[in-house]
Scaffold this active site. Sequence first.
Site, PDB file in Angstrom:
ATOM      1  N   CYS A 149       0.815  -1.223   0.000  1.00 47.30           N
ATOM      2  CA  CYS A 149       0.000   0.000   0.000  1.00 47.30           C
ATOM      3  C   CYS A 149       0.850   1.275   0.000  1.00 47.30           C
ATOM      4  O   CYS A 149       0.337   2.353  -0.273  1.00 47.30           O
ATOM      5  CB  CYS A 149      -0.956  -0.002   1.186  1.00 47.30           C
ATOM      6  SG  CYS A 149      -2.150  -1.341   1.069  1.00 47.30           S
ATOM      7  N   HIS A 190      -3.538   7.229   2.050  1.00 47.00           N
ATOM      8  CA  HIS A 190      -3.886   5.889   1.579  1.00 47.00           C
ATOM      9  C   HIS A 190      -5.280   5.551   2.116  1.00 47.00           C
ATOM     10  O   HIS A 190      -5.618   5.876   3.247  1.00 47.00           O
ATOM     11  CB  HIS A 190      -2.847   4.893   2.091  1.00 47.00           C
ATOM     12  CG  HIS A 190      -3.228   3.467   1.836  1.00 47.00           C
ATOM     13  ND1 HIS A 190      -3.594   3.015   0.594  1.00 47.00           N
ATOM     14  CD2 HIS A 190      -3.313   2.392   2.674  1.00 47.00           C
ATOM     15  CE1 HIS A 190      -3.892   1.729   0.672  1.00 47.00           C
ATOM     16  NE2 HIS A 190      -3.725   1.325   1.917  1.00 47.00           N
ATOM     17  N   ASN A 218      -9.972  -0.238  -0.833  1.00 47.16           N
ATOM     18  CA  ASN A 218      -8.518  -0.176  -0.791  1.00 47.16           C
ATOM     19  C   ASN A 218      -7.953  -0.791  -2.077  1.00 47.16           C
ATOM     20  O   ASN A 218      -7.983  -2.008  -2.249  1.00 47.16           O
ATOM     21  CB  ASN A 218      -8.011  -0.938   0.445  1.00 47.16           C
ATOM     22  CG  ASN A 218      -6.505  -0.876   0.591  1.00 47.16           C
ATOM     23  OD1 ASN A 218      -5.796  -0.418  -0.305  1.00 47.16           O
ATOM     24  ND2 ASN A 218      -6.007  -1.357   1.720  1.00 47.16           N
TER      25      ASN A 218
HETATM   26  O1  UT7 Z   1      -3.825  -1.168   3.499  1.00 50.30           O
HETATM   27  C1  UT7 Z   1      -3.021  -2.162   4.052  1.00 50.30           C
HETATM   28  C2  UT7 Z   1      -3.071  -2.112   5.491  1.00 50.30           C
HETATM   29  N1  UT7 Z   1      -4.327  -2.624   5.976  1.00 50.30           N
HETATM   30  C3  UT7 Z   1      -5.059  -1.917   6.819  1.00 50.30           C
HETATM   31  O2  UT7 Z   1      -4.740  -0.794   7.100  1.00 50.30           O
HETATM   32  C4  UT7 Z   1      -6.257  -2.595   7.461  1.00 50.30           C
HETATM   33  C5  UT7 Z   1      -6.191  -2.415   8.948  1.00 50.30           C
HETATM   34  N2  UT7 Z   1      -7.235  -3.098   9.678  1.00 50.30           N
HETATM   35  C6  UT7 Z   1      -8.538  -2.726   9.639  1.00 50.30           C
HETATM   36  O3  UT7 Z   1      -8.893  -1.813   8.911  1.00 50.30           O
HETATM   37  C7  UT7 Z   1      -9.510  -3.397  10.574  1.00 50.30           C
HETATM   38  O4  UT7 Z   1      -8.794  -4.141  11.525  1.00 50.30           O
HETATM   39  C8  UT7 Z   1     -10.530  -4.330   9.859  1.00 50.30           C
HETATM   40  C9  UT7 Z   1     -11.474  -3.476   9.040  1.00 50.30           C
HETATM   41  C10 UT7 Z   1      -9.802  -5.320   8.980  1.00 50.30           C
HETATM   42  C11 UT7 Z   1     -11.343  -5.074  10.910  1.00 50.30           C
HETATM   43  O5  UT7 Z   1     -12.000  -4.159  11.768  1.00 50.30           O
HETATM   44  P1  UT7 Z   1     -11.868  -4.297  13.348  1.00 50.30           P
HETATM   45  O6  UT7 Z   1     -12.662  -3.219  13.923  1.00 50.30           O
HETATM   46  O7  UT7 Z   1     -10.406  -4.332  13.706  1.00 50.30           O
HETATM   47  O8  UT7 Z   1     -12.577  -5.679  13.619  1.00 50.30           O
HETATM   48  P2  UT7 Z   1     -11.989  -6.963  14.356  1.00 50.30           P
HETATM   49  O9  UT7 Z   1     -10.998  -7.659  13.489  1.00 50.30           O
HETATM   50  O10 UT7 Z   1     -11.570  -6.594  15.742  1.00 50.30           O
HETATM   51  O11 UT7 Z   1     -13.282  -7.837  14.459  1.00 50.30           O
HETATM   52  C12 UT7 Z   1     -14.390  -7.464  15.322  1.00 50.30           C
HETATM   53  C13 UT7 Z   1     -15.527  -8.434  15.086  1.00 50.30           C
HETATM   54  C14 UT7 Z   1     -15.088  -9.901  15.111  1.00 50.30           C
HETATM   55  O12 UT7 Z   1     -16.145 -10.659  15.680  1.00 50.30           O
HETATM   56  P3  UT7 Z   1     -16.049 -11.157  17.212  1.00 50.30           P
HETATM   57  O13 UT7 Z   1     -14.826 -12.002  17.285  1.00 50.30           O
HETATM   58  O14 UT7 Z   1     -15.989  -9.914  18.021  1.00 50.30           O
HETATM   59  O15 UT7 Z   1     -17.335 -11.916  17.372  1.00 50.30           O
HETATM   60  C15 UT7 Z   1     -14.989 -10.262  13.655  1.00 50.30           C
HETATM   61  O16 UT7 Z   1     -15.180 -11.621  13.409  1.00 50.30           O
HETATM   62  O17 UT7 Z   1     -16.070  -8.204  13.789  1.00 50.30           O
HETATM   63  C16 UT7 Z   1     -16.115  -9.442  13.066  1.00 50.30           C
HETATM   64  N3  UT7 Z   1     -15.951  -9.164  11.653  1.00 50.30           N
HETATM   65  C17 UT7 Z   1     -16.993  -8.885  10.842  1.00 50.30           C
HETATM   66  N4  UT7 Z   1     -18.307  -8.791  11.080  1.00 50.30           N
HETATM   67  C18 UT7 Z   1     -19.097  -8.486  10.027  1.00 50.30           C
HETATM   68  C19 UT7 Z   1     -14.810  -9.138  10.932  1.00 50.30           C
HETATM   69  N5  UT7 Z   1     -15.082  -8.849   9.655  1.00 50.30           N
HETATM   70  C20 UT7 Z   1     -16.426  -8.690   9.581  1.00 50.30           C
HETATM   71  C21 UT7 Z   1     -17.309  -8.390   8.528  1.00 50.30           C
HETATM   72  N6  UT7 Z   1     -18.632  -8.288   8.803  1.00 50.30           N
HETATM   73  N7  UT7 Z   1     -16.883  -8.158   7.270  1.00 50.30           N
END
Ligand code: UT7
Length: 332
Positions: free
Chosen positions: A116, A256, A286
């Site tokens: 990225c 980004h 992204n």
């Molecule tokens: O560009 C390259 C670099 N990449 C980035 O900058 C991405 C950085 N990371 C992020 O943007 C975020 O971490 C994500 C968008 C990938 C995830 O968001 P988050 O707020 O960190 O969610 P999380 O991984 O802590 O997950 C929270 C909950 C989980 O459920 P439980 O375990 O709390 O029951 C996940 O399973 O949200 C769940 N979850 C979803 N729910 C509905 C994860 N993905 C989804 C989804 N829809 N698509």
Amino acid sequence: MNKIRAAITGVGAFLPEYRLTNEELSTMVDTTDEWIMKRIGIKERRILKGEGKATSYMGAEAVKNLLEKTNTSVDEVDMLICATITPDMPFPATANIIADKVGIHHAWSFDLNAACSGFIFALSTATQFIESGRYRKVVVVAADMMSSIVNYKDRTTCTLFGDAGTAILLEPTIEDIGVVDHINHVNGLGRHHLHIKAGGSLLPTSSKTVENGEHFVYQEGQAVFKAAVYGMADVAVEIMDRYNLKSDDIDWLVPHQANLRIIDATAKRMGLNKDKVMINIEKYGNTTAATIPLCLWEFEKKLHKGDNLILAAFGAGFTWGSVYLKWAYDTE
Ligand code: UT7
């Protein structure tokens, strides 16, 4: 004599027609429009469809758009760098393929892999060639077909990414415009949190790696999120401090587009209101290397000669970096 600077003198882009909406994604994995908008800020992303079409197709279309807009002939181009993590094939370089498709035959070309941060790293690299005085027209392509490496059964990654191709032209100037400076960082330990396991020399593709889905993007979202929030804001503030820039001195932050929450945190650390931040993540998601030039392309008409821009990115590696530049032209 004034020092030679590298100025962006045009921006081209190609966007695939197909729009993958949150509604469609929610029929593929257990997710909702509400979750995606709240946690990431994406409504839809473009997906490249069609047999034989890959990253080089989008890159070549973007370069054609750029050359037409800037009235540049293929024979004038001295060099082409392509930032991508989704090359058409492991070798030869996608840059070589793009040059051939466009008819650029008097330039040397190569790929650059910084995920990225690819555009920031490629722009920093290309700038050196212009500043040396030896190169007069350098094209930087940033293109990624993320749909080719995303697992559409994994809800934690498939909501994030889209496909796009972009290209910018860099030319020398002795005016007080163009790229002023860049700061780039790498921490290879970040590889554990964001990578593709198989398909390289460490773990060549086999039926087992395919069965295990190891040819898809693997991401530990929270670890990457934390590093991105600090990394992108830190490096943007670092370049502001180096030039004693205050928030009022900055016309645009070009961040980004990985997550709206990361963009907001960066703008806040820089003391910027949202009206000074280029944001289009809602429409394209992204697109990895392509996000920053895609913003420049979309906001081009709002930019004025002399505007102070801070570009900032964070990505796999980890890689992160920032460019301070003064915009070089007005668009009618
Ligand atoms: O560009 C390259 C670099 N990449 C980035 O900058 C991405 C950085 N990371 C992020 O943007 C975020 O971490 C994500 C968008 C990938 C995830 O968001 P988050 O707020 O960190 O969610 P999380 O991984 O802590 O997950 C929270 C909950 C989980 O459920 P439980 O375990 O709390 O029951 C996940 O399973 O949200 C769940 N979850 C979803 N729910 C509905 C994860 N993905 C989804 C989804 N829809 N698509």
